[in-house]
Design an enzyme around this catalytic site. Sequence first.
Site: not given
Ligand code: ACM
Length: 531
Positions: A336-337
Site C-alpha cells: 500500500d501507499e
Molecule cells: C492502509 O490503510 N494504508 C492499508
Amino acid sequence: MRRRRLLFSLLLAAAAGMGTAAVPPQPAADRDATPLGQVIPAPASVHSGGDPYTIGGRTVIRVPGGSGEARQVAGYLAGLLRPATGFALPVTAKDGRDGIVLRLGGRGAKGLGEEGYRLTSGGRGVTISAARPAGLFHGVQTLRQLLPASLETRSAQRASWQVAGGTIADSPRYGYRGAMLDVSRHFFTVEKVKRYIDQLAMYKINKLHLHLSDDQGWRIAMKSWPKLATYGGSTQVGGGPGGYYTKEDYREIIDYAADRYLTVVPEIDMPGHTNAALASYAELNCNGVAPPLYTGTQVGFSSLCVPKDRTYDFVDDVIRELAAMTPGPSIHIGGDEAHSTSHADYVAFMDKVQPVVAKYGKKVIGWHQLTGAHPAKGAVAQYWGYDATGAAEREQVAAAARNGTPLILSPADRAYLDMKYDKNTPLGLSWAGYVDTKRSYDWDPGSYLQGAPPESILGVEAPLWSETLSTSAHIEYMAFPRLPGIAELGWSPASTHDWETYKVRLAAQGPRWDAMGIGYYRAPEVPWPAK
Ligand code: ACM
C-alpha cells in the site's frame, strides 16, 4: 460494586434478625435465560423451545471419546465457567446425555464443515456437536454468550446459570474473518496481543493479521538481518522505546492464537512503509545512506531500492525466516501507499517478490494496490478503499476479482477500527471520515464492491492502525463496539441480521464487557442497559 451490594444485603438480612445469611438478590438481567438467538454473530439457524438447562454443582463436561483437541476445548470451557460459577465442572471422557457434552464427529456433525457446530439445549444438558474442533470452540463461544454476563467476572457470582432450550445450527458465511493489529506504529507486548486474541475469539474471528513492519518500527527478530529488530524496532510513534518480538515471543502469540482457532497472518509491508528497515541497513538504500529512525505519522515517503540486487537478498531472507516460523498458509506483503516508488518499479518489485513467497511455500496477501501490478496466481487482495475511492481504482480491484484474485474486504470507512466514531472521539484518525457503529455494521460484503463476483469475496477484516493507540484500553475503546459488527458480517448469513435487531443484541454485550473490564465506547445509537 457487586461485592458492595452483597455486603449490603447481608447487613439487611442480619438487621432483619435472620439466622443465616440470605442469598443476595440476583440482578434482574441475570434471572431469565438469554433468548437462544441473542448472540453475536447471529447464528445461521435457531429453533427455540423446550426446557432450559441449568448448570449446577453436579454438572460435568463430557468429551466422549475425548480427542486431544476436543479435550483442550473442554478445558478452555471449564476455564471460562469455573471462576464465576464456583462449580467444579470436571471434564470426563465418559459418554452421557446429561451435563455439557462436546461431541466431535458422529451423525450430529453432518454438514457442519470446518467451523460449524450444533448446540442443543434441554432439561438434562447442553450438547455441542461439530465435525472439527474449531466448530466445538465456536459453539463454546455461543454457549458463553447464552449465560449471564456475570460469567465474565473472575470471582464467584450469584446467578442462575441457565441456557434456554432449543437448537442452534450454525456455520460461517465466510472462511476469512480477520482482525489486524498494527504493532509497528506503537508496539504491543505479547500479553496485550493475547488479551486482544481472547476478545477476538469471543466473536469467532479466525485470523489475526499482525502488521509487523512500517516506517516507525520493525517488530520481528530476523537472524539474517538482526539490526532490523534491535535498531529498527527501537522506537515508535512519539519516540517511545518501541520493542520487537523474539522468535519465541512470536511462537507464543501463534500458539495462543491457534489454541483459540485463530491463524496468524504476518505482514511485512513493502516496498513502501519501510523506513525502519532502511534506517537499519544503509545498503538497502539506493544512495547507500541510512535515513534516521522515524517517529512521526506521515506515510508514503519511504521505498526499498527496487533496482538494487541487495534488496532481493533482504526480501528472500526475511520471507524465508518468516515463512519458517509461520504455520499459517499466507504472508502479507503490504504494497500500500508506495508513493515514493515509481509505478514501473512497483510492478517490477511485485513481479520479483511474489515468487519468493511461493518459493517458501506460502500464499501472497497484499493490500489492493497489488491489483495495479500483476497479482500472482492464488494471491489475495485486501480492499481498503472507501466511499471517496475513485471509480477507476474500484474497477481495477473488481476486474482483478473477476480474473481470479480473491478479495478480503476492509473498507476504511466501515471496517477500520481506528477511525474516530465522531468529532469528539479522543483517539483515532478521520481521513476516511467518522465511522459510527451503525455505519461500520450496515453494509453487505457480498454486494459491497460493484463488479466483484460474490464468490470472489473470501471474507472481511477489521484493521486497527495504531498511530494514536498505545494501550489495551485504547485498543478496546476503538474496537468495542465496532469489532463484533464486522465479525457478524463475516460469520452470519445476510438474511439473519439487520441493524435494528443487531443493535439490541449488541446492547446486551455491554454488561459482559463491563464484567471483563473492557472500556467500550457507549455509542449513542445502541440501546445500552443503564449502568
Ligand atoms: C492502509 O490503510 N494504508 C492499508
